[in-house]
Each structure stands twice: as C-alpha cells, then as structure tokens.
Design a protein around this motif. Structure first.
Motif, PDB file in Angstrom:
ATOM      1  N   ALA A   3       7.327   7.154   2.456  1.00 52.64           N
ATOM      2  CA  ALA A   3       6.211   7.364   1.641  1.00 52.64           C
ATOM      3  C   ALA A   3       5.614   8.812   1.893  1.00 52.64           C
ATOM      4  CB  ALA A   3       4.731   6.560   2.221  1.00 52.64           C
ATOM      5  N   ILE A   4       5.967   9.542   2.849  1.00 49.72           N
ATOM      6  CA  ILE A   4       5.657  10.908   2.998  1.00 49.72           C
ATOM      7  C   ILE A   4       6.830  11.766   2.233  1.00 49.72           C
ATOM      8  CG2 ILE A   4       5.678  13.045   4.701  1.00 49.72           C
ATOM      9  CD1 ILE A   4       4.206  10.873   6.912  1.00 49.72           C
ATOM     10  N   THR A   5       7.860  11.205   2.543  1.00 49.32           N
ATOM     11  CA  THR A   5       8.914  11.968   1.687  1.00 49.32           C
ATOM     12  C   THR A   5       8.670  11.937   0.217  1.00 49.32           C
ATOM     13  OG1 THR A   5      10.791  11.587   3.457  1.00 49.32           O
ATOM     14  CG2 THR A   5      11.625  11.897   1.277  1.00 49.32           C
ATOM     15  N   ASN A   6       8.137  10.785  -0.417  1.00 52.73           N
ATOM     16  CA  ASN A   6       8.048  10.586  -1.804  1.00 52.73           C
ATOM     17  C   ASN A   6       6.575  11.348  -2.216  1.00 52.73           C
ATOM     18  OD1 ASN A   6      10.318   9.178  -2.063  1.00 52.73           O
ATOM     19  ND2 ASN A   6       9.279   7.091  -1.674  1.00 52.73           N
ATOM     20  N   GLY A   7       6.027  11.939  -1.370  1.00 49.85           N
ATOM     21  CA  GLY A   7       4.811  12.770  -1.898  1.00 49.85           C
ATOM     22  C   GLY A   7       3.360  12.374  -1.137  1.00 49.85           C
ATOM     23  N   LEU A   8       3.360  11.078  -0.362  1.00 49.72           N
ATOM     24  CA  LEU A   8       2.116  10.561  -0.349  1.00 49.72           C
ATOM     25  C   LEU A   8       1.607  11.552   1.059  1.00 49.72           C
ATOM     26  CD1 LEU A   8      -0.168   8.364  -0.374  1.00 49.72           C
ATOM     27  CD2 LEU A   8       1.167   7.004   1.094  1.00 49.72           C
ATOM     28  N   HIS A   9       0.370  11.787   1.086  1.00 56.82           N
ATOM     29  CA  HIS A   9      -0.296  12.653   2.176  1.00 56.82           C
ATOM     30  C   HIS A   9      -1.010  11.510   3.129  1.00 56.82           C
ATOM     31  CE1 HIS A   9       0.087  16.349   0.039  1.00 56.82           C
ATOM     32  NE2 HIS A   9      -0.330  15.568  -1.107  1.00 56.82           N
ATOM     33  N   ILE A  10      -0.586  11.314   4.212  1.00 55.51           N
ATOM     34  CA  ILE A  10      -1.163  10.389   5.357  1.00 55.51           C
ATOM     35  C   ILE A  10      -1.866  11.218   6.376  1.00 55.51           C
ATOM     36  CG2 ILE A  10      -0.437   8.322   6.730  1.00 55.51           C
ATOM     37  CD1 ILE A  10       1.867   7.954   5.214  1.00 55.51           C
ATOM     38  N   VAL A  11      -3.005  10.640   6.555  1.00 54.68           N
ATOM     39  CA  VAL A  11      -3.991  11.366   7.501  1.00 54.68           C
ATOM     40  C   VAL A  11      -4.370  10.326   8.752  1.00 54.68           C
ATOM     41  CG1 VAL A  11      -6.025  12.414   7.906  1.00 54.68           C
ATOM     42  CG2 VAL A  11      -4.913  12.551   5.785  1.00 54.68           C
ATOM     43  N   ASN A  12      -4.144  10.872   9.562  1.00 58.56           N
ATOM     44  CA  ASN A  12      -4.223   9.930  11.043  1.00 58.56           C
ATOM     45  C   ASN A  12      -5.673  10.092  11.493  1.00 58.56           C
ATOM     46  OD1 ASN A  12      -4.070   8.509  13.548  1.00 58.56           O
ATOM     47  ND2 ASN A  12      -2.390   9.493  14.213  1.00 58.56           N
ATOM     48  N   VAL A  13      -6.544   9.123  11.621  1.00 55.06           N
ATOM     49  CA  VAL A  13      -7.845   9.233  12.094  1.00 55.06           C
ATOM     50  C   VAL A  13      -8.089   8.191  13.079  1.00 55.06           C
ATOM     51  CG1 VAL A  13     -10.385   9.090  11.473  1.00 55.06           C
ATOM     52  CG2 VAL A  13      -8.620  10.147   9.945  1.00 55.06           C
ATOM     53  N   THR A  14      -8.613   8.219  14.287  1.00 60.16           N
ATOM     54  CA  THR A  14      -8.991   7.237  15.049  1.00 60.16           C
ATOM     55  C   THR A  14     -10.085   6.301  14.840  1.00 60.16           C
ATOM     56  OG1 THR A  14      -9.517   6.645  17.305  1.00 60.16           O
ATOM     57  CG2 THR A  14     -10.619   8.632  16.435  1.00 60.16           C
ATOM     58  N   ILE A  33      -1.758   5.484  -5.255  1.00 57.80           N
ATOM     59  CA  ILE A  33      -2.138   6.290  -4.323  1.00 57.80           C
ATOM     60  C   ILE A  33      -1.580   7.708  -3.961  1.00 57.80           C
ATOM     61  CG2 ILE A  33      -2.915   5.958  -1.716  1.00 57.80           C
ATOM     62  CD1 ILE A  33      -2.685   2.913  -2.021  1.00 57.80           C
ATOM     63  N   LYS A  34      -2.419   8.571  -3.952  1.00 55.63           N
ATOM     64  CA  LYS A  34      -1.654   9.807  -3.634  1.00 55.63           C
ATOM     65  C   LYS A  34      -2.209  10.372  -2.047  1.00 55.63           C
ATOM     66  CE  LYS A  34      -3.026  11.724  -8.431  1.00 55.63           C
ATOM     67  NZ  LYS A  34      -3.796  12.581  -9.041  1.00 55.63           N
ATOM     68  N   GLY A  35      -3.178   9.827  -1.545  1.00 55.84           N
ATOM     69  CA  GLY A  35      -3.336  10.202  -0.002  1.00 55.84           C
ATOM     70  C   GLY A  35      -3.919   8.860   0.480  1.00 55.84           C
ATOM     71  N   LEU A  36      -3.472   8.932   1.822  1.00 53.94           N
ATOM     72  CA  LEU A  36      -3.993   7.676   2.562  1.00 53.94           C
ATOM     73  C   LEU A  36      -4.390   7.862   3.841  1.00 53.94           C
ATOM     74  CD1 LEU A  36      -3.868   4.218   2.644  1.00 53.94           C
ATOM     75  CD2 LEU A  36      -1.620   4.588   3.818  1.00 53.94           C
ATOM     76  N   ILE A  37      -5.470   7.256   4.409  1.00 55.48           N
ATOM     77  CA  ILE A  37      -6.111   7.546   5.953  1.00 55.48           C
ATOM     78  C   ILE A  37      -5.521   6.355   6.558  1.00 55.48           C
ATOM     79  CG2 ILE A  37      -8.199   7.769   7.416  1.00 55.48           C
ATOM     80  CD1 ILE A  37      -9.331   9.094   4.405  1.00 55.48           C
ATOM     81  N   ILE A  38      -4.872   6.376   7.611  1.00 49.03           N
ATOM     82  CA  ILE A  38      -5.092   5.289   8.422  1.00 49.03           C
ATOM     83  C   ILE A  38      -5.814   5.558   9.680  1.00 49.03           C
ATOM     84  CG2 ILE A  38      -2.394   4.653   7.579  1.00 49.03           C
ATOM     85  CD1 ILE A  38      -1.222   6.312  10.049  1.00 49.03           C
ATOM     86  N   GLU A  39      -6.427   4.645   9.890  1.00 47.77           N
ATOM     87  CA  GLU A  39      -7.168   4.177  11.222  1.00 47.77           C
ATOM     88  C   GLU A  39      -6.371   3.761  12.166  1.00 47.77           C
ATOM     89  OE1 GLU A  39     -10.864   2.467  10.471  1.00 47.77           O
ATOM     90  OE2 GLU A  39     -11.921   4.159   9.557  1.00 47.77           O
ATOM     91  N   ILE A  80       0.996  -1.150  -0.005  1.00 48.60           N
ATOM     92  CA  ILE A  80      -0.131  -0.215   0.007  1.00 48.60           C
ATOM     93  C   ILE A  80       0.988   1.201   0.036  1.00 48.60           C
ATOM     94  CG2 ILE A  80      -1.620   1.475   1.213  1.00 48.60           C
ATOM     95  CD1 ILE A  80      -2.696  -1.405   2.248  1.00 48.60           C
ATOM     96  N   LEU A  81       1.775   1.516   0.803  1.00 51.68           N
ATOM     97  CA  LEU A  81       2.443   2.596   1.130  1.00 51.68           C
ATOM     98  C   LEU A  81       3.630   2.731  -0.275  1.00 51.68           C
ATOM     99  CD1 LEU A  81       2.712   2.138   5.074  1.00 51.68           C
ATOM    100  CD2 LEU A  81       1.922   4.072   3.799  1.00 51.68           C
ATOM    101  N   THR A  82       3.855   1.895  -0.772  1.00 52.71           N
ATOM    102  CA  THR A  82       4.855   2.119  -1.997  1.00 52.71           C
ATOM    103  C   THR A  82       4.153   2.262  -3.278  1.00 52.71           C
ATOM    104  OG1 THR A  82       5.201  -0.318  -2.284  1.00 52.71           O
ATOM    105  CG2 THR A  82       6.860   0.979  -0.529  1.00 52.71           C
ATOM    106  N   SER A  83       2.824   2.125  -3.406  1.00 50.39           N
ATOM    107  CA  SER A  83       2.026   2.051  -4.328  1.00 50.39           C
ATOM    108  C   SER A  83       2.117   3.413  -5.179  1.00 50.39           C
ATOM    109  CB  SER A  83       0.730   1.792  -4.280  1.00 50.39           C
ATOM    110  OG  SER A  83      -0.254   2.078  -5.238  1.00 50.39           O
TER     111      SER A  83
END
Length: 342
Positions: free
Chosen positions: A267-278, A241-247, A235-238
């Motif tokens: 992944a963040i360094t490579n431009g992926l936006h990662i959002v942390n949601v509970t 994907i431009k944005g990822l939500i992690i629960e 998932i994280l090296t795909s």
C-alpha cells in the motif's frame, strides 16, 4: 490607555446553547442576541462581546470539514476587529474541531478557545455558565495590550488545554476532556493561573493564512487480536483512500503476520500514506523499540509519536488538502506544526 479587549463569541450548536422550556421540558436553541439578559454575570467581565451564530445550529455529531471551514472563515473575516474568539461547540467532536482549526489558522496569534457543556445553559446545575464565562476571560487575558493565549485552546471544567492535544474521555462527568501527553495551559481557581512555559509561541508579525482545503479521503483502522485479513485487504487496496491511520498496540506495535506487513508495504509503495498512532489514551509510538514495530519502521510507516487520533485525522486531511509532495509527506507529518506532537 490600553483599550478593553473585544471578544467575538461564535455559536455553532451543542448542549451549551440549549435552554429547557419550563412548560414542556423540551430543549430549544438559546437566542444569543439576548446573552447579557440571560447571563448578567457577563457584564462584570472586563471586555466587550459580540456574537455570531450559525444560521442553523448543528449537533456536533454532524460536524464536518465544511463547518470547520465556516468557523475558520468567520475568524479570518473578523480577525483584525477582535482580540480573541470563543467558539461554542458540542462536546462530542470538539477535540476534532479544535485540532482542525489549529491547522486551518496558520500564523494564528490570538486566542481561539472552544468550549461547551455537559448540561444545557438553562439547567439548574449547568456547567455552561462557568465554562462560558471563564473561556471569555481566558480569551481576554492580555499583557501590555497583547494576548497571552495565541493558539487554539479548549476550555472545560476549570482547565484550558491545547486544543489539538485533547480527547473527550467521559460522556457524563463535567471533567469531560483530558490532555494526557501535554500539560494544561491554564487553570481556573480563585485566580486564573497560566502556565506560560507551555504556551504556543507563534512566529512574530506573520499574517493569518486560512488553510481550509481538507481532503477527507482517509480512514482509521483500529487493530485488534484476530483482525480479519479480507477486511484489511479491502481497506489497504482501496483506490479511494489516500491516507490511513492505524491505531496500534502500546508503543506502536502490530502483528508480525507476513500477510499484514506485506499489505502495508504494498500500500505504501502504491502511494498510501500510513500513520501509526497508539490506541492507548496516553503515551507515544516508538517504532523499533520492539520487534513487533521494527518492520513497520523499515517499510516506511509514518510515526505519529504522541499525537491524538483526533489531531492525526485533522493533520492528515490538512496535508492531503495542501497537496504535499509524496517525498516530503512523511517528514512533514512527523514534524510538529502547531504543537500537536512532541
């Protein structure tokens, strides 16, 4: 003299629009052109009603950004001619649609209220009539000719919620929705009680702008004990994907395994936006409160605060669709744009 509110009813599909054939027992789509014949109580409402239906009503399981855009466009095309809008929608994905519409309808200053039902409108014990009638009443509320509700709401079982704060919590009860991190906007009892202090206050005299470009190149990763490294890597090296939500767990916590943190950081360094949601039903992400989330904060994971997963998905699609520059993306996501987070 103040004119009678003019309400547009938009039928997209869902259980609320079904009637049971008495002979066969099969459910079929309701003809909304005969709405006043089927529900004569609507004549008692102090408003005029017009209806628009999707040519082919869809099950809400098939709802997607294309249909969100269709709903937003119908509202935009009719915005100046109506005082409020009621969208009839299947309950399964209603929170996603309510969230998406809140972002698509920039500068909205009129009510857009989504509702549906757990039982078809023709069923003897249906919740459809009350939900429909009260939603229209909520959309008709005015003070000195101006609407009281000026945002996207979701009405179900006696309560009006901010749409982008809702989650469907029950597949069988009439109380199908909840807004665990924000108070409800109004309640239907003997009287309609509006909690005015919780209503969204849009900027005055701004023209409605449609923002229908939604980028669907996103994913959702729900953490669980024993989550597989190869799955996370896939998932994280795909490149898709431009944005990822992690629960995450609790207040935004995740495993501190070195491989996991490095995957996120790379992944963040490579431009992926990662959002942390509970993944908790209520509460908020507070990265840095515990050691298990401090590393996420350090590597630049975006805090979802108390946003729902549904609203996070819609917001991520919306911001990606608007081509927000990478250096501004985190700041804008962490800012409440439509009251979707505290």
């Amino acid at each position: 003299m103040i004119k009678q509110p003019h309400i547009l009813l938009i039928y997209t599909g869902g259980t609320i629009g079904m009637v049971k054939d008495i002979d066969t027992g099969a459910l079929k789509a309701f003809d909304f052109n005969s709405l006043l014949t089927k529900i004569p109580e609507l004549r008692l409402l102090d408003c005029s009603i017009e209806t628009i239906s999707f040519e082919e009503p869809i099950d809400s399981s098939n709802m997607c950004p294309k249909y969100w855009g269709d709903i937003a466009t119908i509202i935009g095309d009719n915005y100046l001619d109506f005082d409020g809008f009621v969208v009839l929608h299947g309950s399964d994905t209603m929170s996603y649609t309510a969230s998406a519409l809140s972002f698509m309808l920039e500068n909205l200053a009129k009510p857009v209220i989504l509702t549906g039902s757990q039982l078809p409108i023709g069923d003897l014990r249906t919740d459809a009539k009350e939900n429909l009638i009260t939603s229209i009443q909520m959309a008709s509320l005015q003070i000195e000719g101006k609407p009281v509700i000026r945002e996207v709401g979701l009405y179900f079982e006696y309560k009006l919620y901010r749409g982008n704060r809702t989650t469907k919590i029950n597949a069988e009860h009439f109380e199908a929705f909840e807004s665990l991190n924000y108070p409800h906007l109004a309640e239907s009892g003997v009287h309609l009680k509006v909690n005015k202090e919780h209503l969204w206050k849009p900027k005055p005299n701004k023209k409605l702008i449609l923002r229908t470009r939604m980028d669907t190149h996103i994913g959702v990763l729900k953490l669980f004990p024993g989550i597989s490294r190869p799955i996370c890597e896939a998932i994280l090296t795909s490149k898709l994907i431009k944005g990822l939500i992690i629960e995450t767990y609790g207040s935004g916590n995740a495993t501190t395994e070195a491989w996991f943190v490095k995957l996120l950081a790379d992944a963040i360094t490579n431009g992926l936006h990662i959002v942390n949601v509970t993944q908790c039903a209520g509460g908020r992400v507070n990265m840095g409160q515990y050691e298990t989330s401090s590393q996420l904060k350090l590597i630049g994971v975006i805090s979802g605060s108390d946003i729902t997963t549904e609203a996070a998905i819609a917001k991520l699609m919306y911001l990606l669709g608007e081509n927000i520059p990478r250096n501004n993306f985190k700041t804008i996501f962490e800012t409440s744009l439509r009251g979707e987070m505290s």
